[in-house]
Design a protein around this motif. Structure first.
Motif, short mmCIF file in Angstrom:
data_model
loop_
_atom_site.label_atom_id
_atom_site.label_comp_id
_atom_site.label_asym_id
_atom_site.label_seq_id
_atom_site.Cartn_x
_atom_site.Cartn_y
_atom_site.Cartn_z
N GLU A 1 0.83 -1.20 0.00
CA GLU A 1 0.00 0.00 0.00
C GLU A 1 0.87 1.26 0.00
N ALA A 2 1.95 1.22 0.76
CA ALA A 2 2.84 2.38 0.82
C ALA A 2 3.45 2.66 -0.55
N GLY A 3 3.84 1.60 -1.25
CA GLY A 3 4.41 1.76 -2.58
C GLY A 3 3.43 2.40 -3.54
N CYS A 4 2.20 1.96 -3.47
CA CYS A 4 1.17 2.52 -4.35
C CYS A 4 0.96 4.00 -4.05
N LYS A 5 0.95 4.34 -2.77
CA LYS A 5 0.78 5.75 -2.39
C LYS A 5 1.93 6.62 -2.88
N ARG A 6 3.12 6.01 -3.04
CA ARG A 6 4.30 6.74 -3.53
C ARG A 6 4.32 6.82 -5.06
N GLY A 7 3.36 6.19 -5.72
CA GLY A 7 3.32 6.24 -7.17
C GLY A 7 3.99 5.06 -7.85
N ASP A 8 4.19 3.98 -7.11
CA ASP A 8 4.79 2.78 -7.68
C ASP A 8 3.71 1.91 -8.32
N GLY A 9 3.71 1.87 -9.66
CA GLY A 9 2.70 1.12 -10.39
C GLY A 9 2.69 -0.35 -10.04
N GLY A 11 3.53 -1.68 -7.23
CA GLY A 11 2.92 -1.80 -5.90
C GLY A 11 1.40 -1.74 -5.96
N CYS A 12 0.88 -0.84 -6.78
CA CYS A 12 -0.57 -0.74 -6.95
C CYS A 12 -1.13 -2.00 -7.59
N SER A 13 -0.40 -2.53 -8.57
CA SER A 13 -0.84 -3.74 -9.24
C SER A 13 -0.87 -4.92 -8.28
N LYS A 14 0.15 -5.05 -7.45
CA LYS A 14 0.20 -6.14 -6.46
C LYS A 14 -0.96 -5.99 -5.47
N LEU A 15 -1.25 -4.77 -5.06
CA LEU A 15 -2.36 -4.54 -4.15
C LEU A 15 -3.69 -4.90 -4.82
N GLY A 16 -3.81 -4.55 -6.10
CA GLY A 16 -5.00 -4.95 -6.86
C GLY A 16 -5.15 -6.46 -6.89
N LYS A 31 -12.31 -2.79 -5.12
CA LYS A 31 -10.99 -2.28 -4.74
C LYS A 31 -9.92 -2.76 -5.71
N ALA A 32 -10.05 -4.00 -6.19
CA ALA A 32 -9.07 -4.54 -7.13
C ALA A 32 -8.98 -3.66 -8.37
N VAL A 33 -10.12 -3.37 -8.98
CA VAL A 33 -10.10 -2.56 -10.20
C VAL A 33 -9.60 -1.15 -9.91
N GLU A 34 -9.89 -0.64 -8.74
CA GLU A 34 -9.40 0.69 -8.34
C GLU A 34 -7.87 0.70 -8.33
N PHE A 35 -7.26 -0.33 -7.73
CA PHE A 35 -5.80 -0.35 -7.64
C PHE A 35 -5.14 -0.71 -8.98
N TYR A 36 -5.76 -1.58 -9.76
CA TYR A 36 -5.21 -1.87 -11.09
C TYR A 36 -5.27 -0.62 -11.98
N THR A 37 -6.35 0.14 -11.86
CA THR A 37 -6.47 1.38 -12.65
C THR A 37 -5.42 2.39 -12.20
N LYS A 38 -5.20 2.48 -10.89
CA LYS A 38 -4.17 3.37 -10.38
C LYS A 38 -2.80 2.93 -10.89
N ALA A 39 -2.55 1.61 -10.91
CA ALA A 39 -1.29 1.09 -11.46
C ALA A 39 -1.12 1.54 -12.91
N CYS A 40 -2.20 1.49 -13.66
CA CYS A 40 -2.18 1.92 -15.05
C CYS A 40 -1.84 3.40 -15.15
N GLU A 41 -2.41 4.20 -14.29
CA GLU A 41 -2.11 5.64 -14.28
C GLU A 41 -0.63 5.88 -14.02
N PHE A 42 0.01 4.96 -13.28
CA PHE A 42 1.44 5.05 -13.00
C PHE A 42 2.28 4.30 -14.04
N ARG A 43 1.67 4.03 -15.22
CA ARG A 43 2.34 3.46 -16.37
C ARG A 43 2.83 2.03 -16.14
#
Length: 131
Positions: A1-9, A11-16, A31-43
């Protein structure tokens, strides 16, 4: 979660993924799709691919073929072979986009170049149809 908050794609994907399968957290496709989408935003190409699949199937979100195409496109642009292959399938079937076998062939070819087996199979199938 911390990685995702720092902009680590990644990390967001793993959380998803954790929310998608219920690993260490309660299973939750929303929540899964939310974090996968955030991962996508972080390329993160794989995050785009999975988010696209969730929109394509209506998992955790309203089914939206157009959004799936958008996410698969970004995934493919980020050199994720699975995204290229699924985007090729969308063009091959005319789902969320106008049917375009030639574009599908290009996308399957790119997926194959990225070592994605289904892309190679799709490319061969279309070539056998005379494209």
């Amino acid at each position: 979660e911390a990685g995702c908050k720092r902009g680590d794609g990644a990390g967001c994907s793993k959380l998803g993924q954790m929310y998608y399968i219920g690993e260490g957290v309660k299973q939750d496709n929303f929540k899964a799709v939310e974090f996968y989408t955030k991962a996508c935003e972080f390329r993160h190409g794989f995050g785009c691919f999975v988010a696209g699949g969730m929109y394509n199937k209506g998992e955790g979100v309203k089914l939206d073929k157009f959004k799936a195409v958008e996410l698969y496109t970004k995934s493919c642009e980020l050199r994720e072979g699975l995204g290229c292959s699924n985007l090729g399938l969308m063009y091959s079937n005319g789902e969320g986009v106008k049917l375009d076998k030639r574009r599908a062939l290009e996308l399957f070819g790119k997926a194959c170049d990225l070592k994605e087996e289904n892309g190679c199979k799709g490319y061969a199938m279309l070539k056998n149809q005379g494209l």
